[in-house]
Design a protein around this motif. Structure first.
Motif, PDB file in Angstrom:
ATOM      1  N   UNK A  69      39.462  14.219  70.873  1.00 23.35           N
ATOM      2  CA  UNK A  69      38.178  14.213  70.178  1.00 23.35           C
ATOM      3  C   UNK A  69      38.380  13.724  68.750  1.00 23.35           C
ATOM      4  N   UNK A  70      37.352  13.056  68.218  1.00 23.41           N
ATOM      5  CA  UNK A  70      37.412  12.488  66.868  1.00 23.41           C
ATOM      6  C   UNK A  70      36.194  12.953  66.079  1.00 23.41           C
ATOM      7  N   UNK A  71      36.426  13.583  64.949  1.00 23.51           N
ATOM      8  CA  UNK A  71      35.345  14.006  64.051  1.00 23.51           C
ATOM      9  C   UNK A  71      35.316  13.079  62.846  1.00 23.51           C
ATOM     10  N   UNK A  72      34.089  12.738  62.404  1.00 23.35           N
ATOM     11  CA  UNK A  72      33.917  11.843  61.257  1.00 23.35           C
ATOM     12  C   UNK A  72      32.968  12.515  60.270  1.00 23.35           C
ATOM     13  N   UNK A  73      33.494  13.094  59.193  1.00 26.58           N
ATOM     14  CA  UNK A  73      32.630  13.787  58.236  1.00 26.58           C
ATOM     15  C   UNK A  73      32.119  12.858  57.139  1.00 26.58           C
ATOM     16  N   UNK A  74      30.954  13.177  56.628  1.00 25.59           N
ATOM     17  CA  UNK A  74      30.478  12.621  55.365  1.00 25.59           C
ATOM     18  C   UNK A  74      30.879  13.542  54.225  1.00 25.59           C
ATOM     19  N   UNK A  75      30.682  13.085  53.022  1.00 24.39           N
ATOM     20  CA  UNK A  75      30.898  13.882  51.816  1.00 24.39           C
ATOM     21  C   UNK A  75      29.994  13.308  50.738  1.00 24.39           C
ATOM     22  N   UNK A  76      29.725  14.090  49.717  1.00 22.85           N
ATOM     23  CA  UNK A  76      28.851  13.600  48.652  1.00 22.85           C
ATOM     24  C   UNK A  76      29.450  12.375  47.969  1.00 22.85           C
ATOM     25  N   UNK A  77      28.581  11.422  47.679  1.00 24.92           N
ATOM     26  CA  UNK A  77      28.991  10.172  47.060  1.00 24.92           C
ATOM     27  C   UNK A  77      28.559  10.119  45.601  1.00 24.92           C
ATOM     28  N   UNK A  78      29.265   9.328  44.840  1.00 25.93           N
ATOM     29  CA  UNK A  78      28.925   9.118  43.441  1.00 25.93           C
ATOM     30  C   UNK A  78      27.991   7.924  43.331  1.00 25.93           C
ATOM     31  N   UNK A  79      26.758   8.105  42.837  1.00 24.85           N
ATOM     32  CA  UNK A  79      25.827   6.979  42.766  1.00 24.85           C
ATOM     33  C   UNK A  79      26.242   5.958  41.708  1.00 24.85           C
ATOM     34  N   UNK A  80      25.751   4.756  41.865  1.00 16.32           N
ATOM     35  CA  UNK A  80      26.039   3.697  40.897  1.00 16.32           C
ATOM     36  C   UNK A  80      25.551   4.111  39.512  1.00 16.32           C
ATOM     37  N   UNK A  81      26.354   3.864  38.481  1.00 14.95           N
ATOM     38  CA  UNK A  81      25.987   4.211  37.117  1.00 14.95           C
ATOM     39  C   UNK A  81      25.977   5.703  36.853  1.00 14.95           C
ATOM     40  N   UNK A  82      26.740   6.457  37.612  1.00 17.37           N
ATOM     41  CA  UNK A  82      26.707   7.908  37.505  1.00 17.37           C
ATOM     42  C   UNK A  82      27.093   8.421  36.118  1.00 17.37           C
ATOM     43  N   UNK A  85      28.424  14.762  35.649  1.00 15.74           N
ATOM     44  CA  UNK A  85      29.793  15.231  35.904  1.00 15.74           C
ATOM     45  C   UNK A  85      29.918  16.019  37.196  1.00 15.74           C
ATOM     46  N   UNK A  86      28.798  16.512  37.728  1.00 10.85           N
ATOM     47  CA  UNK A  86      28.834  17.269  38.977  1.00 10.85           C
ATOM     48  C   UNK A  86      29.029  16.371  40.198  1.00 10.85           C
ATOM     49  N   UNK A  87      28.945  15.067  40.004  1.00 14.80           N
ATOM     50  CA  UNK A  87      29.157  14.132  41.105  1.00 14.80           C
ATOM     51  C   UNK A  87      30.408  13.286  40.884  1.00 14.80           C
ATOM     52  N   UNK A  88      31.353  13.868  40.184  1.00  9.47           N
ATOM     53  CA  UNK A  88      32.639  13.226  39.958  1.00  9.47           C
ATOM     54  C   UNK A  88      33.739  13.973  40.716  1.00  9.47           C
ATOM     55  N   UNK A  89      34.886  13.329  40.833  1.00  9.63           N
ATOM     56  CA  UNK A  89      36.058  14.006  41.369  1.00  9.63           C
ATOM     57  C   UNK A  89      36.235  15.340  40.644  1.00  9.63           C
ATOM     58  N   UNK A  90      36.483  16.442  41.381  1.00  8.84           N
ATOM     59  CA  UNK A  90      36.931  16.499  42.780  1.00  8.84           C
ATOM     60  C   UNK A  90      35.846  16.795  43.800  1.00  8.84           C
ATOM     61  N   UNK A  91      34.567  16.550  43.495  1.00  9.56           N
ATOM     62  CA  UNK A  91      33.493  16.988  44.385  1.00  9.56           C
ATOM     63  C   UNK A  91      33.631  16.377  45.777  1.00  9.56           C
ATOM     64  N   UNK A  92      34.060  15.114  45.872  1.00  7.23           N
ATOM     65  CA  UNK A  92      34.186  14.468  47.183  1.00  7.23           C
ATOM     66  C   UNK A  92      35.243  15.176  48.018  1.00  7.23           C
ATOM     67  N   UNK A  93      36.386  15.437  47.405  1.00 13.76           N
ATOM     68  CA  UNK A  93      37.472  16.112  48.115  1.00 13.76           C
ATOM     69  C   UNK A  93      37.128  17.574  48.396  1.00 13.76           C
ATOM     70  N   UNK A  94      36.359  18.208  47.511  1.00 12.41           N
ATOM     71  CA  UNK A  94      35.917  19.584  47.775  1.00 12.41           C
ATOM     72  C   UNK A  94      35.079  19.643  49.045  1.00 12.41           C
ATOM     73  N   UNK A  95      34.199  18.661  49.225  1.00 11.10           N
ATOM     74  CA  UNK A  95      33.400  18.621  50.456  1.00 11.10           C
ATOM     75  C   UNK A  95      34.293  18.444  51.678  1.00 11.10           C
ATOM     76  N   UNK A  96      35.271  17.562  51.570  1.00 12.40           N
ATOM     77  CA  UNK A  96      36.187  17.339  52.686  1.00 12.40           C
ATOM     78  C   UNK A  96      36.953  18.614  53.020  1.00 12.40           C
ATOM     79  N   UNK A  97      37.419  19.319  52.000  1.00  6.21           N
ATOM     80  CA  UNK A  97      38.143  20.567  52.239  1.00  6.21           C
ATOM     81  C   UNK A  97      37.226  21.604  52.889  1.00  6.21           C
ATOM     82  N   UNK A  98      35.964  21.664  52.454  1.00  7.09           N
ATOM     83  CA  UNK A  98      35.003  22.585  53.078  1.00  7.09           C
ATOM     84  C   UNK A  98      34.827  22.250  54.559  1.00  7.09           C
TER      85      UNK A  98
END
Length: 270
Positions: A69-82, A85-98
């Motif tokens: 089986x293969x799981x493919x998760x999404x995670x929060x992305x940083x919008x253009x021109x961000x 600070x709440x949408x910066x690293x490590x938020x993407x990896x925090x979502x992946x860890x969750x």
């Protein structure tokens, strides 16, 4: 191998209507198949783009090749021109860890996999994300549980970003394009270099690093440097391939040779 799919499964209580914190899973329809490792593919996109749906075909190809089986998760992305600070690293990896902690406890008889055997695949920026979790980045919010460290048997990193400063030196436009948005404006980024991270104790994970000679977006020295770093951390269980694939950055994922390398790696844990 025949397969089915379940799409848009929330992995946090706040993600029922948040597609950036959901995952898709592709699984064998043959219920007689023994429980095998779960493969997790984490998409790239420079911390600001792509979606799990973009990799449905890849997930099916990996399932067909491995029977897993293969799981493919999404995670929060940083919008253009961000500037948030709440949408910066490590938020993407925090979502992946969750997500990874969620999958350890998730039980559904519809899906046949062994949650104590995980094989993780990170492409491009998600190679940095996985490295920031499964090496000690000195970031408390990216500390994996001991159960998770024990469950992860192998990690595949393809076309990875590992050191931001050398990446920007090679591709100066990347600072404006996505580095400043995802990590915050700075002259240098040494604290985010995975080449400085140390191993977690008692985590005998096997690593495979893949990089194409034809990649025009991320240069091969990124992967060579990470391979050399991992070899200093682990005397065994580290391998790399920078010769087999010659496609461009994302085209690598559509190559039979890439699928074969993933299959050959996963078979070690079946």
């Amino acid at each position: 191998m025949a397969c089915s799919q379940s799409l848009g499964i929330a992995y946090t209580s706040s993600a029922l209507d948040d597609s950036q914190r959901q995952f898709d899973i592709y699984y064998p329809t043959d219920t007689a198949v023994d429980a095998r490792p779960l493969i997790v593919f984490v998409h790239g996109g420079a911390w600001r783009a792509e979606d799990k749906r973009d990799h449905a075909s890849l997930a099916r190809s990996i399932l067909t090749a491995t029977g897993c089986a293969v799981a493919v998760p999404n995670y929060r992305l940083t919008p253009s021109g961000n500037v948030d600070p709440n949408l910066r690293h490590p938020v993407h990896a925090e979502d992946l860890l969750a997500f990874l902690h969620f999958i350890l406890a998730w039980r559904n008889p519809q899906y046949s996999f062994d949650p104590h055997k995980l094989v993780l695949i990170g492409h491009s920026c998600s190679a940095h994300m996985l490295s920031s979790i499964f090496l000690d980045s000195q970031t408390p919010s990216l500390t994996p549980s001991m159960v998770l460290l024990s469950a992860v048997k192998g990690i595949v990193l393809s076309e990875g970003i590992f050191d931001l400063d050398t990446l920007v030196a090679r591709f100066p436009d990347y600072r404006r394009w996505f580095i400043d948005g995802a990590f915050g404006p700075a002259e240098h980024y040494p604290e985010f270099s995975t080449l400085r991270y140390s191993p977690w104790p008692n985590a005998p994970i096997k690593w495979l690093l893949i990089h194409s000679k034809g990649d025009m977006l991320v240069d091969v020295p990124q992967t060579v440097a990470m391979y050399n770093h991992l070899k200093t951390l682990y005397p065994e269980g580290i391998d790399h391939d920078i010769d087999t694939v010659e496609s461009d950055h994302d085209d690598v994922l559509r190559q039979d040779a890439y699928i074969q390398m993933v299959k050959d790696f996963v078979v070690n844990f079946i």
